[in-house]
Design a protein around this motif. Structure first.
Motif, PDB file in Angstrom:
ATOM      1  N   THR A 207      -7.844   4.230  -3.396  1.00  0.00           N
ATOM      2  CA  THR A 207      -9.126   3.388  -2.939  1.00  0.00           C
ATOM      3  C   THR A 207      -9.025   2.651  -1.612  1.00  0.00           C
ATOM      4  O   THR A 207     -10.028   2.522  -0.624  1.00  0.00           O
ATOM      5  CB  THR A 207      -9.868   2.892  -4.181  1.00  0.00           C
ATOM      6  N   ALA A 208      -8.027   1.739  -1.680  1.00  0.00           N
ATOM      7  CA  ALA A 208      -7.793   0.899  -0.391  1.00  0.00           C
ATOM      8  C   ALA A 208      -7.535   1.614   0.989  1.00  0.00           C
ATOM      9  O   ALA A 208      -8.116   1.218   1.904  1.00  0.00           O
ATOM     10  CB  ALA A 208      -6.827  -0.003  -0.624  1.00  0.00           C
ATOM     11  N   GLN A 209      -7.167   2.880   0.893  1.00  0.00           N
ATOM     12  CA  GLN A 209      -6.847   3.564   1.972  1.00  0.00           C
ATOM     13  C   GLN A 209      -8.180   4.225   2.496  1.00  0.00           C
ATOM     14  O   GLN A 209      -8.615   4.328   3.537  1.00  0.00           O
ATOM     15  CB  GLN A 209      -5.994   4.774   1.639  1.00  0.00           C
ATOM     16  N   GLU A 210      -9.066   4.684   1.393  1.00  0.00           N
ATOM     17  CA  GLU A 210     -10.540   5.037   1.995  1.00  0.00           C
ATOM     18  C   GLU A 210     -11.229   3.935   2.553  1.00  0.00           C
ATOM     19  O   GLU A 210     -12.100   4.117   3.477  1.00  0.00           O
ATOM     20  CB  GLU A 210     -11.049   5.523   0.563  1.00  0.00           C
ATOM     21  N   LEU A 211     -11.252   2.772   2.102  1.00  0.00           N
ATOM     22  CA  LEU A 211     -11.778   1.714   2.566  1.00  0.00           C
ATOM     23  C   LEU A 211     -11.370   0.888   3.692  1.00  0.00           C
ATOM     24  O   LEU A 211     -12.123   0.199   4.459  1.00  0.00           O
ATOM     25  CB  LEU A 211     -12.102   0.755   1.312  1.00  0.00           C
ATOM     26  N   GLY A 212      -9.925   1.207   3.911  1.00  0.00           N
ATOM     27  CA  GLY A 212      -9.240   0.419   4.937  1.00  0.00           C
ATOM     28  C   GLY A 212      -9.018  -1.033   4.569  1.00  0.00           C
ATOM     29  O   GLY A 212      -8.979  -1.892   5.383  1.00  0.00           O
ATOM     30  N   VAL A 213      -8.873  -1.215   3.266  1.00  0.00           N
ATOM     31  CA  VAL A 213      -8.578  -2.647   2.631  1.00  0.00           C
ATOM     32  C   VAL A 213      -7.120  -2.582   2.337  1.00  0.00           C
ATOM     33  O   VAL A 213      -6.675  -1.642   1.927  1.00  0.00           O
ATOM     34  CB  VAL A 213      -9.698  -2.815   1.511  1.00  0.00           C
TER      35      VAL A 213
ATOM     36  N   ARG B 192     -13.312   4.890  -8.280  1.00  0.00           N
ATOM     37  CA  ARG B 192     -14.105   5.745  -7.351  1.00  0.00           C
ATOM     38  C   ARG B 192     -15.501   5.236  -7.413  1.00  0.00           C
ATOM     39  O   ARG B 192     -16.155   5.222  -5.994  1.00  0.00           O
ATOM     40  CB  ARG B 192     -14.149   7.357  -8.057  1.00  0.00           C
ATOM     41  N   ASP B 193     -16.133   4.632  -8.364  1.00  0.00           N
ATOM     42  CA  ASP B 193     -17.603   4.000  -8.248  1.00  0.00           C
ATOM     43  C   ASP B 193     -17.373   2.848  -7.332  1.00  0.00           C
ATOM     44  O   ASP B 193     -18.507   2.743  -6.545  1.00  0.00           O
ATOM     45  CB  ASP B 193     -18.028   3.876  -9.839  1.00  0.00           C
ATOM     46  N   TYR B 194     -16.403   2.071  -7.560  1.00  0.00           N
ATOM     47  CA  TYR B 194     -16.542   0.996  -6.704  1.00  0.00           C
ATOM     48  C   TYR B 194     -16.663   1.342  -5.084  1.00  0.00           C
ATOM     49  O   TYR B 194     -17.125   0.703  -4.349  1.00  0.00           O
ATOM     50  CB  TYR B 194     -15.102   0.091  -6.829  1.00  0.00           C
ATOM     51  N   LEU B 195     -15.529   2.335  -4.824  1.00  0.00           N
ATOM     52  CA  LEU B 195     -15.788   2.774  -3.408  1.00  0.00           C
ATOM     53  C   LEU B 195     -17.253   3.367  -3.011  1.00  0.00           C
ATOM     54  O   LEU B 195     -17.545   2.874  -1.612  1.00  0.00           O
ATOM     55  CB  LEU B 195     -14.736   4.058  -3.329  1.00  0.00           C
ATOM     56  N   GLN B 196     -17.824   3.935  -3.859  1.00  0.00           N
ATOM     57  CA  GLN B 196     -19.238   4.503  -3.509  1.00  0.00           C
ATOM     58  C   GLN B 196     -20.113   3.318  -3.399  1.00  0.00           C
ATOM     59  O   GLN B 196     -20.933   3.186  -2.687  1.00  0.00           O
ATOM     60  CB  GLN B 196     -19.594   5.484  -4.270  1.00  0.00           C
TER      61      GLN B 196
ATOM     62  N   ASP C 260       6.700   3.272  -3.712  1.00  0.00           N
ATOM     63  CA  ASP C 260       6.508   4.425  -4.032  1.00  0.00           C
ATOM     64  C   ASP C 260       5.902   5.308  -2.972  1.00  0.00           C
ATOM     65  O   ASP C 260       5.277   4.759  -1.936  1.00  0.00           O
ATOM     66  CB  ASP C 260       5.255   4.345  -5.240  1.00  0.00           C
ATOM     67  N   ALA C 261       5.988   6.640  -3.214  1.00  0.00           N
ATOM     68  CA  ALA C 261       5.298   7.672  -2.199  1.00  0.00           C
ATOM     69  C   ALA C 261       3.812   7.505  -2.248  1.00  0.00           C
ATOM     70  O   ALA C 261       3.205   7.296  -3.121  1.00  0.00           O
ATOM     71  CB  ALA C 261       5.814   9.049  -2.858  1.00  0.00           C
ATOM     72  N   PRO C 262       3.309   7.453  -1.167  1.00  0.00           N
ATOM     73  CA  PRO C 262       1.846   7.288  -1.018  1.00  0.00           C
ATOM     74  C   PRO C 262       1.066   8.468  -1.606  1.00  0.00           C
ATOM     75  O   PRO C 262       1.592   9.487  -1.404  1.00  0.00           O
ATOM     76  CB  PRO C 262       1.401   7.224   0.374  1.00  0.00           C
ATOM     77  N   ARG C 263       0.047   8.393  -2.325  1.00  0.00           N
ATOM     78  CA  ARG C 263      -0.775   9.324  -2.983  1.00  0.00           C
ATOM     79  C   ARG C 263      -1.638   9.875  -1.793  1.00  0.00           C
ATOM     80  O   ARG C 263      -2.248   9.363  -0.858  1.00  0.00           O
ATOM     81  CB  ARG C 263      -1.895   8.706  -3.963  1.00  0.00           C
ATOM     82  N   THR C 264      -1.538  11.438  -1.685  1.00  0.00           N
ATOM     83  CA  THR C 264      -2.074  12.157  -0.712  1.00  0.00           C
ATOM     84  C   THR C 264      -3.415  12.848  -1.188  1.00  0.00           C
ATOM     85  O   THR C 264      -4.170  13.085  -0.187  1.00  0.00           O
ATOM     86  CB  THR C 264      -1.189  13.269  -0.272  1.00  0.00           C
ATOM     87  N   THR C 265      -3.808  12.807  -2.223  1.00  0.00           N
ATOM     88  CA  THR C 265      -5.109  13.250  -2.477  1.00  0.00           C
ATOM     89  C   THR C 265      -6.018  12.190  -3.023  1.00  0.00           C
ATOM     90  O   THR C 265      -5.744  11.327  -3.467  1.00  0.00           O
ATOM     91  CB  THR C 265      -4.953  14.178  -3.797  1.00  0.00           C
ATOM     92  N   PRO C 266      -7.280  12.526  -2.673  1.00  0.00           N
ATOM     93  CA  PRO C 266      -8.520  11.398  -3.006  1.00  0.00           C
ATOM     94  C   PRO C 266      -8.897  11.305  -4.320  1.00  0.00           C
ATOM     95  O   PRO C 266      -8.397  12.321  -4.888  1.00  0.00           O
ATOM     96  CB  PRO C 266      -9.431  11.713  -1.922  1.00  0.00           C
ATOM     97  N   LEU C 267      -9.365  10.134  -4.945  1.00  0.00           N
ATOM     98  CA  LEU C 267      -9.688  10.152  -6.274  1.00  0.00           C
ATOM     99  C   LEU C 267     -10.784  10.916  -6.335  1.00  0.00           C
ATOM    100  O   LEU C 267     -11.860  10.978  -5.513  1.00  0.00           O
ATOM    101  CB  LEU C 267     -10.014   8.763  -6.584  1.00  0.00           C
TER     102      LEU C 267
END
Length: 324
Positions: free
Chosen positions: A173-179, A254-258, A317-324
């Motif tokens: 989620t942080a990757q999506e938000l840039g946080v 996911r809802d926090y992101l939206q 850990d290896a970064p997650r490549t698929t979005p939530l």
């Protein structure tokens, strides 16, 4: 300032002022004083209830003796909880919970009981037996993956386990938000008491709400109505509110992101998302929470011992490549 039992007096009109000042200071001494005041009020209410359930003195009971007895009970409540004695142990539990909320370390665990947030945000639940050591966990309890609290487990026992379980979803989620993902973990820790006080439904099933997002009229999903603590004019007040309920912890992220992306008032926070301090300050300024110290508490958790000790092992850990 802590009063001795001899100095504590029910006619002291400055007690409320001291409590408000202690709430605003967010210092260790202030937290300790508020915890003792809370225990004093609890003891006074307990004595009042016991007195009401006790038959009167018949011929010798009148308005004067009743008033004297009420004053005596109030003074007794103050005397028992003030000073350096252990009291009934309620103040110690309240102090521990308040220290966790503002990011202070707790030097020693308090045995028995629950934190103040158990009584402030959770519905009444049936009493459960304490788990027996070396026994398999209850169905639905956290298992090391951020899948949710669908069962009636009691949440995470250790803050470190909470951090490990939500870290993958927090990082994605942080990757999506840039946080910085630390900001999301710290905010979830503040809202849930490190996962020990996740909002639950009336039947005890976990609502998986990690960020304290309320159910607005336009919310189409499940919701749960529970007591909560809100700050009005800087003073905490107990209120009832409806919160969103999710099927999993991933759904909460996911809802926090939206929620942030779809609300224009958080645009300023997203513009400074690369700075976790500026981001959390902007969230507070936008009205995310009524607590006047909300951002500072998150920042204290971000810089606290728990995240400093736990995150290094997770960042490899290896970064997650698929979005939530």
């Amino acid at each position: 300032m802590t009063l001795t039992p001899a100095e504590a007096n029910i006619f002291d009109t400055s007690a409320a002022t001291r409590m408000r000042r202690s709430l605003g200071e967010q210092s260790e001494d202030g937290i300790r004083e508020v915890a003792k005041q809370f225990e004093s009020l609890f003891v006074q209410m307990m004595l009042k209830s016991m007195r009401a359930a006790t038959p009167g003195d018949g011929l010798f009971s009148n308005a004067g003796t009743d008033q004297y007895q009420q004053l005596y009970d109030q003074q007794m409540g103050l005397a028992v909880t003030q000073g350096d004695g252990p009291g009934f142990g309620i103040a110690a539990m309240v102090e521990r919970q308040l220290r966790e909320q503002v990011g202070f370390d707790n030097p020693a665990p308090v045995t028995g009981g629950k934190g103040i947030q158990d009584y402030g945000r959770l519905p009444v639940m049936r009493i459960q037996e304490a788990p027996t050591p070396d026994v398999a966990p209850k169905p639905g309890a956290p298992t090391g993956k951020a899948t949710g609290l669908g069962g009636k487990g009691d949440g995470w026992e250790k803050p470190e386990d909470f951090v490990r379980d939500i870290w993958p979803a927090a990082r994605a989620t942080a990757q999506e938000l840039g946080v910085d993902p630390r900001a999301l973990v710290a905010q979830a820790a503040l809202e849930t008491g490190w996962g020990r006080h996740v909002i639950r439904k009336a039947d005890g099933e976990g609502a998986n709400n990690l960020f304290g997002i309320k159910a607005t009229p336009g919310w189409q999903g499940d919701r749960v109505r529970v007591p909560t603590l809100e700050y009005r004019g800087g003073i905490p007040q107990r209120e009832m509110a409806e919160f969103r309920a999710y099927d999993s912890l991933e759904d909460s992220f996911r809802d926090y992101l939206q929620f942030l992306n779809n609300n224009p008032r958080y645009a300023g926070a997203l513009k400074v998302s690369d700075d976790p301090v500026a981001f959390t300050n902007a969230l507070q300024q936008a009205g995310y929470a009524t607590d006047p110290h909300y951002a500072r508490k998150i920042q204290q958790i971000m810089g606290g011992d728990i995240l400093r000790a736990t995150l290094p092992e997770l960042k490899n850990d290896a970064p997650r490549t698929t979005p939530l």
